[in-house]
Scaffold this active site. Structure first.
Site, mmCIF file in Angstrom:
data_model
loop_
_atom_site.group_PDB
_atom_site.id
_atom_site.type_symbol
_atom_site.label_atom_id
_atom_site.label_comp_id
_atom_site.label_asym_id
_atom_site.label_seq_id
_atom_site.Cartn_x
_atom_site.Cartn_y
_atom_site.Cartn_z
ATOM 1 N N ASP A 269 45.875 31.889 9.611
ATOM 2 C CA ASP A 269 45.830 32.869 8.529
ATOM 3 C C ASP A 269 44.558 32.562 7.730
ATOM 4 O OD1 ASP A 269 46.281 34.849 6.700
ATOM 5 O OD2 ASP A 269 48.363 34.317 6.319
ATOM 6 N N TRP A 270 44.149 33.527 6.926
ATOM 7 C CA TRP A 270 42.838 33.410 6.268
ATOM 8 C C TRP A 270 42.841 32.273 5.216
ATOM 9 C CZ3 TRP A 270 42.841 36.235 10.131
ATOM 10 C CH2 TRP A 270 41.765 37.003 10.527
#
Ligand code: BGC
Length: 752
Positions: free
Chosen positions: A237-238
């Site tokens: 995920d970012w």
């Protein structure tokens, strides 16, 4: 000694020219992004792949920056609504439409679906997830992946795993026992990986039992790849990576977005702290992703009208008629009636949630316009906002609405949650509608007896306090860009509602099983309610709810009959039931199959959803719903065994219209899985005696002892009193048992 990455990715020739052509530094560089939204290009060997959110439409940023605005794309209804359709074929079409737009906008991978379990109605991202139930999440998530990948565009299943809250999401440890993980939080991922082979999976922000998901070797390598056979790429995920080297070693292939730490990777290899094979494997998976998406069908454009119509169909199919006293709905648009439309949401719709999934729509319908367009000449419509979406309550707006209501035959009252209460990065603290809206309903209901409430919200709101003031409640959720027109279709009866709840609506927030644990403290969210989430809790303990899981009314009615349970193989059954439309309108019914476990003291939820089918029926018509069950549908996860376990016995099969409206019951019997647990000295006397081979061997051994003890002659009460004592405790001269003898018996039991 360096850490290793385990197996080579399937289907990749690790000596392939491309890979061999890349230096260590180049391979390392492939394992993090090039920009916020692309992978890295390396010379002319690898191109930059474009990744865009997802899941209910494309958020394709205008430029490479993290917070850039996005270009227009169809905003389909978020998962809360598309999930409530219980129609995987429809969701598959949405996936294919999103892929077509992705293709036209140069996107290679769509960052969705989100399939986390709705553990608590408070989770700020519930609108992005399908259900409190893993079976619904699995089937609907798989449909979206299938649809996206049908065009060769990649899907990204997220957020792996146990990312069920927004509070402290980048640090919090979801503390969950393994059985709960295996039975509740992982099965949707498992199903999608096994059945649809997604190109990518996104590792979540949170920790799981103390270890970051992005650095969790057990999760990313052992479970995902080795057990389930995942052959795609794992991206973070970012901003989810905390230790680049540990992440690579654990099986994370691509860090997003880049943070300039590629050099750490090469240094770790050079210093022997990281196996080079880990880097090569990750780089190879990036190459393989490119190979896959390069086979995608490419389009220049899409049919904007057709996609808008599909969004409308989905919004219509996902809206849920919670109550409809005296058949208040639908309203005949050709009738001579005065209808007061009240509520700002009718004019300014809430149609999606906030955060990374936010799409810039190609157009936007609202219910007020759509109702006016569809109304016949005799229908008189008035509109009053009733409340403002921002700022303090406005008494003048409420008074005007009440005046309109007093003149009307029917009021359509559009209520909902304010935009800021449903957003990524933040959980709610209550499940109530804003006070001014509840008060408005009260005043409107005092002025006009016939009130239908239409709700706009992405996660459950409590209805207990106010629903007696409404004759009908239509839960419209967040309808996407065509939600307004879809609501008009339903309110005027062009279509019958057919959505059903994929999450229970509790009477009070305090009734929610995770209430005492959510969102946790001191960096931990203890999943103390275990597997008892949603109906698994309410139905096991008979806790009253406002509306149960699976509930949803139609403008027509259905009867159920003719249940058939057919055994089709060893631990395989087909269940069939006939459903008839007993009303006078066309309608669709979501038929649900539960397997029930009747135990004197529950060791598992009272029943669990194992299948569903949506049937479209003309008045008077019947159709047969058919479900297949396998041993896994009866199984539970034994941590002692380290695997699934099917107990012998008889199980109840339930077919119904909701988890609390079971219409048909049948039985099936299984001999179990025939796998006996391994015996040791720590196994209890009872476990030894129940073992198909060990029991006989132990009896023989005791009988052969000079002081011969015949267990069959022992008073059963005495025997049951000592049954829980580990066999090792019986060593000594009395029974003539030694530790060595027990080990030998155990080995003999295992060998046969
Ligand atoms: C979200 C993901 C999303 C990513 C990229 C993260 O904050 O959790 O769901 O795909 O951002 O926008």
């Amino acid at each position: 000694m360096g850490v290793t990455a385990g197996t080579s990715p399937k289907g990749i020739d690790m000596t392939s020219d491309q890979l061999a052509n890349l230096s260590l530094a180049e391979q390392a560089s492939l394992t993090s992004g090039g920009t916020a939204w692309t992978t890295k290009a390396v010379r002319d060997v690898v191109r930059a792949l474009r990744l865009s959110d997802g899941p209910h439409g494309l958020r394709r940023p205008q430029d490479g920056s993290l917070l850039s605005a996005s270009v227009p794309a169809t905003c389909f209804p978020p998962a809360v609504t598309s999930g409530s359709t219980w129609d995987p074929e429809l969701v598959r079409r949405i996936g294919a439409a999103v892929a077509r737009e992705a293709s036209a906008l140069g996107v290679d991978v769509v960052l969705g679906p989100g399939i986390n379990i709705k553990r608590s109605p408070l989770c700020g991202r519930n609108f992005e997830y399908f259900s409190e139930d893993p079976h619904v999440s699995a089937v609907m998530g798989a449909a979206l992946v299938d649809g996206v990948q049908s065009l060769g565009i990649g899907a990204c299943v997220k957020h792996f795993a146990v990312n069920n809250q927004e509070t402290d999401r980048m640090r919090v440890s979801a503390d969950v026992d393994e059985r709960t993980l295996r039975e509740l939080y992982l099965p949707a991922f498992e199903h999608i990986v096994r059945e649809t082979r997604p190109y990518t999976v996104m590792a979540a922000y949170n920790r799981i039992n103390g270890v970051y998901a992005s650095e969790n070797r057990w999760l990313l390598t052992q479970v995902l790849r080795q057990e389930w056979g995942f052959d795609g790429l794992v991206m973070s995920d970012w901003g989810a990576v905390n230790d680049r080297v540990a992440a690579l070693a654990a099986g994370l292939d691509l860090q997003m977005p880049p943070d300039g730490t590629d050099r750490q990777v090469t240094a770790a290899v050079e210093e022997g702290r990281l196996d080079r094979a880990a880097v090569t494997a990750a780089a190879a998976r990036v190459l393989r992703l490119q190979e896959r998406v390069d086979r995608a069908r490419r389009f220049d454009d899409w049919d904007v009208d057709a996609h808008h119509e599909l969004a409308r169909e989905a919004a219509r199919a996902g809206a849920i008629l919670l109550k409809n006293d005296d058949g208040l709905l639908p309203i005949d648009p050709a009738a001579r009636l005065k209808v007061a439309v009240v509520g700002e949401f009718a004019r300014t719709p809430r149609y999606q949630g906030h955060g990374s999934s936010r799409v810039t729509p190609t157009r936007l319908d609202n219910a007020w316009d759509a109702l006016r367009r569809a109304a016949g000449p005799e229908l008189e419509l008035t509109f009053s906002p009733g409340f403002a979406l921002t700022g303090p309550p406005d008494a003048r707006l409420a008074e005007e609405a009440v005046a309109h209501a007093a003149e009307a035959d029917v009021v359509l009252l559009f209520l909902g949650l304010p935009e800021e209460s449903e957003t990524e990065g933040q959980d709610r603290t209550d499940i109530d509608l804003p006070r001014c809206q509840v008060e408005l309903l009260r005043s409107v209901a005092a002025a006009c007896r016939k009130v239908a409430v239409v709700l706009a919200n992405g996660a459950v709101v409590s209805v207990s306090e106010w629903q007696d003031d409404a004759q009908a409640v239509l839960e419209g959720w967040l309808g996407g860009q065509a939600g307004g027109a879809a609501l008009a279709d339903l309110l005027f009866g062009a279509h019958s509602p057919s959505g059903k709840l994929t999450e229970s609506i509790p009477l009070r927030l305090q009734d929610v099983p995770s209430y005492l644990h959510f969102p946790g403290q001191d960096g931990h969210t203890v999943h103390g309610e275990g597997r008892y989430v949603g109906y698994r809790y309410y139905d096991t303990l008979d806790v009253p709810v406002a509306y149960p899981f699976g509930h949803g009314l139609s403008y027509t009615t259905f009867s159920y009959g003719d249940l058939q349970v057919e055994q089709t193989g060893e631990n395989a059954w087909t269940i069939r039931a006939t459903v008839t439309n007993t009303g006078s309108r066309h309608g669709e019914e979501v038929v649900q199959l539960y397997v029930a476990f009747d135990e004197p003291h529950p060791t598992r939820p009272r029943h669990e959803l194992r299948g569903f089918a949506k049937l479209a029926l003309e008045p008077g018509a019947s159709a047969r719903a058919e479900f297949r069950l396998t041993g896994r549908d009866l199984a539970w996860y034994s941590t002692k065994r380290g695997g699934w376990r099917i107990d012998p016995g008889t199980f109840t099969v339930e077919v119904g219209a909701s988890s609390r409206d079971i219409r048909l019951r049948g039985e099936l019997s299984t001999p179990g899985d025939g796998i006996a647990d391994e015996l040791t000295g720590a196994s209890s006397l009872g476990e030894w005696l129940d073992h198909p081979v060990g029991g006989k061997l132990l009896r023989e051994r005791l009988t052969a002892h000079p002081g011969a003890v015949k267990l069959d002659d022992v008073d059963p009460l005495v025997l049951s009193a000592v049954a829980q004592i580990p066999l090792a405790k019986f060593t000594g001269p009395v029974l003539g048992l030694t530790a060595e003898a027990i080990t030998a018996l155990a080995a003999a039991a295992q060998a046969r």
